[in-house]
Scaffold this motif. Structure first.
Motif, PDB file in Angstrom:
ATOM      1  N   VAL A 119     -36.463  75.552   0.095  1.00  0.00           N
ATOM      2  CA  VAL A 119     -36.215  76.993   0.185  1.00  0.00           C
ATOM      3  C   VAL A 119     -35.848  77.381   1.610  1.00  0.00           C
ATOM      4  N   ASN A 120     -34.815  78.189   1.725  1.00  0.00           N
ATOM      5  CA  ASN A 120     -34.416  78.731   3.021  1.00  0.00           C
ATOM      6  C   ASN A 120     -35.371  79.864   3.393  1.00  0.00           C
ATOM      7  N   HIS A 121     -35.971  79.779   4.592  1.00  0.00           N
ATOM      8  CA  HIS A 121     -36.893  80.827   5.037  1.00  0.00           C
ATOM      9  C   HIS A 121     -36.165  82.030   5.610  1.00  0.00           C
ATOM     10  N   ASN A 122     -34.842  81.959   5.670  1.00  0.00           N
ATOM     11  CA  ASN A 122     -33.982  83.091   6.070  1.00  0.00           C
ATOM     12  C   ASN A 122     -34.122  83.475   7.536  1.00  0.00           C
ATOM     13  N   THR A 123     -34.729  82.624   8.347  1.00  0.00           N
ATOM     14  CA  THR A 123     -34.972  82.988   9.751  1.00  0.00           C
ATOM     15  C   THR A 123     -33.927  82.436  10.700  1.00  0.00           C
ATOM     16  N   GLY A 124     -33.152  81.425  10.236  1.00  0.00           N
ATOM     17  CA  GLY A 124     -32.274  80.704  11.144  1.00  0.00           C
ATOM     18  C   GLY A 124     -33.019  79.633  11.918  1.00  0.00           C
ATOM     19  N   GLY A 125     -34.270  79.386  11.556  1.00  0.00           N
ATOM     20  CA  GLY A 125     -35.098  78.400  12.232  1.00  0.00           C
ATOM     21  C   GLY A 125     -34.857  76.996  11.728  1.00  0.00           C
ATOM     22  N   PRO A 126     -35.835  76.106  11.854  1.00  0.00           N
ATOM     23  CA  PRO A 126     -35.648  74.707  11.465  1.00  0.00           C
ATOM     24  C   PRO A 126     -35.215  74.566  10.011  1.00  0.00           C
ATOM     25  N   LEU A 127     -34.447  73.499   9.739  1.00  0.00           N
ATOM     26  CA  LEU A 127     -33.992  73.270   8.376  1.00  0.00           C
ATOM     27  C   LEU A 127     -35.161  73.072   7.427  1.00  0.00           C
ATOM     28  N   TYR A 128     -36.189  72.369   7.883  1.00  0.00           N
ATOM     29  CA  TYR A 128     -37.370  72.151   7.057  1.00  0.00           C
ATOM     30  C   TYR A 128     -38.601  72.306   7.940  1.00  0.00           C
ATOM     31  N   GLY A 129     -39.636  72.887   7.364  1.00  0.00           N
ATOM     32  CA  GLY A 129     -40.894  73.007   8.084  1.00  0.00           C
ATOM     33  C   GLY A 129     -41.056  74.280   8.880  1.00  0.00           C
ATOM     34  N   ASP A 130     -40.129  75.229   8.727  1.00  0.00           N
ATOM     35  CA  ASP A 130     -40.240  76.506   9.432  1.00  0.00           C
ATOM     36  C   ASP A 130     -41.566  77.173   9.061  1.00  0.00           C
ATOM     37  N   ARG A 131     -42.322  77.602  10.056  1.00  0.00           N
ATOM     38  CA  ARG A 131     -43.620  78.249   9.805  1.00  0.00           C
ATOM     39  C   ARG A 131     -43.481  79.756   9.604  1.00  0.00           C
ATOM     40  N   GLU A 132     -42.301  80.283   9.828  1.00  0.00           N
ATOM     41  CA  GLU A 132     -42.057  81.710   9.650  1.00  0.00           C
ATOM     42  C   GLU A 132     -41.294  81.934   8.346  1.00  0.00           C
ATOM     43  N   TYR A 133     -41.505  83.094   7.735  1.00  0.00           N
ATOM     44  CA  TYR A 133     -40.784  83.493   6.528  1.00  0.00           C
ATOM     45  C   TYR A 133     -40.170  84.868   6.757  1.00  0.00           C
ATOM     46  N   ARG A 134     -39.019  85.069   6.138  1.00  0.00           N
ATOM     47  CA  ARG A 134     -38.364  86.367   6.245  1.00  0.00           C
ATOM     48  C   ARG A 134     -37.750  86.727   4.900  1.00  0.00           C
ATOM     49  N   THR A 135     -38.084  87.873   4.369  1.00  0.00           N
ATOM     50  CA  THR A 135     -37.459  88.323   3.127  1.00  0.00           C
ATOM     51  C   THR A 135     -36.051  88.812   3.440  1.00  0.00           C
ATOM     52  N   ALA A 136     -35.090  88.313   2.685  1.00  0.00           N
ATOM     53  CA  ALA A 136     -33.680  88.645   2.935  1.00  0.00           C
ATOM     54  C   ALA A 136     -33.157  89.633   1.900  1.00  0.00           C
TER      55      ALA A 136
END
Length: 629
Positions: A591-608
């Protein structure tokens, strides 16, 4: 007439094959033997090589004996770092050279007549294509069943996203049978106790904290493929991972590329055939059935199953896997006339059934075998079906100046996967017994996604779904576009292309597309059925098959190009063609966390907030390979 079982079998186990760097690969060799004495015959015979990471005994042993009885030398080898073979295991990287060295070692044995063919499914198909990039002099024929083409484009990763099946595989069949796990019962028990379903539901893993930390080399390659997405990353240019980059120098030998419409390698199988049939002088063949992944799946081999998921195809779909391979090798290695009537392209056209309920409750989708001389089929007419603001899917292009549909994509609540081109989305059944009381090799595997054609509705066992269960189309983040009921049958066969013109309010997001055959309500299926045919995804930062990431500008409209896997289906009169668009399909893809952060393992989430455009300038559409009536 194909070779008959006229020989006994003599086996020499754990023969050592030394590779160019000194690593010793354990190999079992099965030879035709005199039925009276049991002694190996002196006459040299053609050899077949099968290289596997799953252990060379058991079912592998039985099919080695099957071919030896029919006059072939069969070598079955544990891949480097697996089971009885030496060396460190990094997935696929050493397979080209190891395969080349084994082919040439085998050809040099007195019991081999100098001809070597290769066989294998899935991982066993990867390693065939890998050694072919090195063009071994004594390689004479290959039967590549369900293998890869370009790991970055569609298999490890898919248009920028990660296919989470490889994490599931690393945690189960991969890590559970790693050398270190086999030697340390505590490590194996830890992996046996890992509930992959729970790990996926809890979100991304982090390196050094995952169950794979107990086997660091496995954790390394798993996180490499999850986190490295750029073509410049060395991994994606390895000949064991990206065969597409080495097509020109690859071996020119007769080859069958076999696959299935609901396999996890459908696109790669067709890509390999299309590219190499054009480049090479030798005979190349494409064989596509309606099956799911694997040939030796429990309880029946996939080629010997008449169903995929919730779809029943009937006895017409059945094929004998071993007999088919034998016909091919008898023709090209023994000069028998056993393959001359095989069409260049043979495929199963799904969807000719009446939609009734079979005895085991499946929907009778039916189908029949068809043939052609090339792929895509020469008379194919590609026709675009456009999405419209009112939910229509039509060949009429939108004429309005400005039209779009907006939805909210919350990465914490992704759209669940319900069947499709899935494999290895698995976990071991959870047991109280330890691995000494109930060995890992005997434990049942639990399927987390389903594989094949399914009515697109959640069930209690759907990963990520909650009550009340129901059709995916009822979700607010799934946009549904459907044609009018068809007035006559529409037949498609070939590659599928989707262009979503989308925008988002952040630096990155995903768009997904799923092609569906919508069956009308009937007495036996009063709610009808929305049967998935194929799907795809595009990660915004890698849109347009970019080699390097390029984040999105909020509000700007981009073209998100997707290639759902090829298929062959008849949309029958009264059915609707349907295209579902969303931004997730989990756990098929991460799942894309929508933050522009790491491809995998992003600790942040953003509703798009995502928007699909469907107007004269930005006409979102699916392109279908229409076959003449």
């Amino acid at each position: 007439m194909v070779s008959q079982p006229e020989y006994a079998v003599a086996a020499e186990l754990n023969v050592t094959v030394e590779t160019r760097d000194g690593v010793e690969l354990a190999t079992d060799v099965y030879r035709p033997a005199d039925p009276d004495t049991g002694e190996p015959i002196e006459e040299p015979k053609p050899a077949l090589l099968d290289r596997t990471p799953y252990g060379k005994r058991g079912r592998m042993e039985r099919h080695g004996e099957w071919y030896a009885k029919r006059g072939y030398v069969v070598a079955i080898q544990d891949c480097r770092g697996r089971f009885d073979s030496e060396g460190e295991y990094y997935i696929f990287v050493n397979e080209p050279e190891d395969g080349y060295d084994t082919v040439e070692w085998l050809a040099d044995q007195a019991y081999c007549d100098g001809q070597v063919g290769t066989i294998g499914t899935s991982y066993g198909a990867w390693v065939q294509s890998a050694l072919a990039t090195q063009d071994p002099p004594h390689l004479e024929a290959m039967f590549v069943n369900q293998g890869a083409a370009n790991g970055r484009k569609a298999t490890f990763r898919h248009n920028g996203t990660f296919e989470l099946r490889w994490l599931c595989w690393a945690l189960t069949l991969g890590g559970g049978f790693a050398k270190r796990a086999l030697e340390d019962s505590d490590i194996q028990q830890r992996l046996a106790n890992t509930d992959v379903r729970a790990l996926l539901e809890d979100g991304p893993l982090h390196q050094g904290e995952s169950p794979l930390r107990h086997i660091p080399d496995y954790e390394e390659w798993a996180f490499d493929i999850m986190t490295q997405g750029s073509a410049s990353d060395e991994l994606w240019q390895e000949p064991g991972v990206n065969f597409e980059a080495y097509y020109q120098e690859s071996a020119d030998v007769p080859t069958v590329y076999a696959g299935a419409w609901y396999d996890s390698y459908t696109k790669a199988t067709c890509d390999n055939f299309e590219a190499l049939a054009e480049r090479k002088d030798s005979d190349h063949y494409l064989l596509m059935g309606p099956w799911t992944h694997g040939w030796n799946t429990y309880p029946l081999p996939s080629w010997n199953k008449s169903y995929s998921g919730e779809l029943e195809f009937g006895e017409e779909a059945l094929r004998e896997y071993q007999e088919t391979r034998l016909r091919f090798f008898d023709h090209y290695l023994k000069e028998e006339d056993t393959w001359s009537d095989q069409p260049t392209v043979e495929y199963f056209q799904m969807g000719t059934g009446d939609g009734s309920r079979s005895r085991d409750g499946r929907l009778f989708h039916g189908g029949e075998w068809r043939s052609g001389e090339e792929w895509p089929l020469p008379d194919t007419e590609f026709e675009s079906y456009y999405v419209h603001a009112d939910g229509r899917l039509s060949t009429e292009k939108p004429t309005v100046d400005d039209a779009s549909t907006t939805y909210t994509f919350d990465p914490r609540d992704p759209v669940p996967t319900v069947g499709g081109n899935c494999s290895s989305y698995i976990t071991y059944e959870q047991r109280e017994e330890n691995i000494l009381e109930y060995p890992l090799s005997e434990r049942k595997m639990v399927d987390l996604t389903g594989r094949g054609g399914f009515d697109q509705r959640t069930r209690p066992d759907t990963l990520g779904a909650e009550a009340p269960y129901g059709p995916l189309e009822e979700r607010d983040d799934v946009l549904v576009y459907r044609s009018e009921p068809l007035e006559e049958d529409l037949e498609i066969a070939g590659p599928i292309r989707v262009r979503v013109y989308g925008s988002t309010d952040g630096p990155d997001t995903d768009f997904t597309a799923k092609l569906i055959d919508e069956h009308p309500p009937s007495e036996e299926f009063p709610n009808g059925a929305a049967i998935n045919l194929c799907d795809s995804i595009c990660r915004g930062r890698y849109r347009g098959y970019r080699d390097e990431p390029d984040l999105l500008e909020p509000g700007e409209v981009y073209e998100f190009e997707m290639e759902p896997y090829p298929t062959a289906n008849v949309f029958k009169e009264g059915h609707r063609i349907r295209l579902d668009i969303s931004s997730s399909n989990y756990p098929r893809y991460d799942v894309n966390h929508n933050t522009g952060g790491p491809l995998y393992g992003d600790r942040e989430y953003r509703t798009a907030t995502n928007t699909v455009h469907h107007d004269a300038e930005f006409a979102t559409h699916v392109e279908l390979p229409i076959q003449p009536r």
